[in-house]
Design a protein around this motif. Sequence first.
Motif, short mmCIF file in Angstrom:
data_model
loop_
_atom_site.label_atom_id
_atom_site.label_comp_id
_atom_site.label_asym_id
_atom_site.label_seq_id
_atom_site.Cartn_x
_atom_site.Cartn_y
_atom_site.Cartn_z
N GLU A 188 -10.44 -8.30 1.41
CA GLU A 188 -10.40 -9.42 0.47
C GLU A 188 -11.29 -9.20 -0.74
OE1 GLU A 188 -13.73 -10.50 3.42
OE2 GLU A 188 -11.82 -9.40 3.40
N LEU A 193 -7.65 -3.14 -2.42
CA LEU A 193 -6.36 -2.49 -2.23
C LEU A 193 -6.29 -1.18 -3.01
CD1 LEU A 193 -3.83 -5.48 -2.23
CD2 LEU A 193 -4.88 -4.28 -0.30
N ASP A 216 -2.69 -12.68 6.33
CA ASP A 216 -1.93 -12.14 5.21
C ASP A 216 -2.71 -11.07 4.45
OD1 ASP A 216 0.22 -13.75 5.83
OD2 ASP A 216 -0.34 -15.33 4.42
N GLU A 217 -4.00 -11.32 4.21
CA GLU A 217 -4.81 -10.32 3.49
C GLU A 217 -4.94 -9.04 4.30
OE1 GLU A 217 -8.06 -12.65 0.78
OE2 GLU A 217 -8.13 -13.00 2.95
N ARG A 220 -1.66 -7.13 4.22
CA ARG A 220 -1.47 -6.39 2.95
C ARG A 220 -2.27 -5.09 2.96
NH1 ARG A 220 -1.12 -11.66 0.68
NH2 ARG A 220 -3.37 -11.80 0.32
N ALA A 221 -3.47 -5.13 3.54
CA ALA A 221 -4.29 -3.92 3.63
C ALA A 221 -3.61 -2.88 4.50
CB ALA A 221 -5.67 -4.25 4.17
N ASP A 223 -0.40 -2.67 5.10
CA ASP A 223 0.77 -2.21 4.35
C ASP A 223 0.37 -1.19 3.28
OD1 ASP A 223 2.49 -3.77 5.82
OD2 ASP A 223 2.58 -5.40 4.34
N ALA A 224 -0.85 -1.35 2.75
CA ALA A 224 -1.33 -0.45 1.69
C ALA A 224 -1.84 0.88 2.23
CB ALA A 224 -2.45 -1.13 0.89
#
Length: 398
Positions: A188, A193, A216-217, A220-221, A223-224
Amino acid sequence: MSTEAAPERVDAVVHDAVILDSDPATYSTDFADTWLAVTDGTVVGRGRGQHWQRFVRPDTEVVDAGGSFLAPAFVDIHTHGAGGRNVEDGPDHLGEILAVHRAHGTRALVLSFVSDTIDGLSAALRTGARAAHDHRCVLGLHAEGPFLSPEFKGAHSPEVLTSPMPEAVDRLLDAADGQLVQVTLAPELPGALEAIERFTSAGVRVAVGHTAAGYDEAARAFDAGASILTHVFNGMSGIHHRGPGPILAAVDAPHVTLELINDGIHVHAPAARMIADLAPGRVALITDAMAATGMGDGDYVLGALPVRVEDGVARVRREDGSVGSIAGSTLTMDEAVRRAVAEVGMSPVAAVQAASLVPLRALGLLEPEVHSLLRVGERADCVLLDASMRVERVWIGD
């Protein structure tokens, strides 16, 4: 049955064992290999039955395991110290750390450094890189911070915590000289990212940890490119039915490995059991061990923070003499494995893999299709465990 040709010289044969070195999904003790032959620290034969006898030479050491478990030696990807020393003490004291962990069956480890200023951490990583170059048993370096959330700082000095800005990221990569294999950060934070992309492109595994991120955060990490969750449950929000948090984000990302400090203190057995059930084959047992490991109760230091160990539990010592948050552990890998079987309910082979094969996969050092570390031609670093998963003997080469 072994089909390998027996070499002219065989240093040792271990027989009448139950070898815990196969895919847990298909493993059965009824069909496990029962003997292993070693020459020059390398496996030269293994199989079932009495075929070990053709590997015995006049000078061969013959070890009757008496039905005990023979397992690959352990790999710990999150270790701060042992034997009265932390990794920040430098390479002159690395031997003291390694000796404690080796005695408990660990053949290889990652040196984990606590948060510091970018200048201080860079200097520590530069020194650590030299040690990693010189020691086969050091897999690399782990920067646990300083890109962490102040809200979940744990035993990290709040004044040094910062966001992963590009210059800071590049300085740490530079200082580690290719030996940085893992970094823990809070996704976060500003620039996180982008930092994940920079670290992963440099071959560093990014772990989500010490974070206030929600589901969600964290997702995303992952996924990154982040692929590890640092000590699951510790240094993060827990699981809530309307706020599943980073733990279930990691469970839902099939490429993510979840670190577990399985000492019965950091994570209660039912919670550990839930994680093992939700993410089979993706739980890596770690120690998060600090200087007091292998020592006794007393006062120690972790990074810049004073730590008091009482009844084997390490906590930050406040100025008034009271204690605060947990500060690493005094755990060893053999105890983590034993608890995984006795309390978490893992099978012996799954527990051993969580302490050996899974950590290597987490660092990208082992392909997913490989399920055996004691194959013919590989190093014969192994540990003999009794029926209660306690260490009877350790064989680890230099």
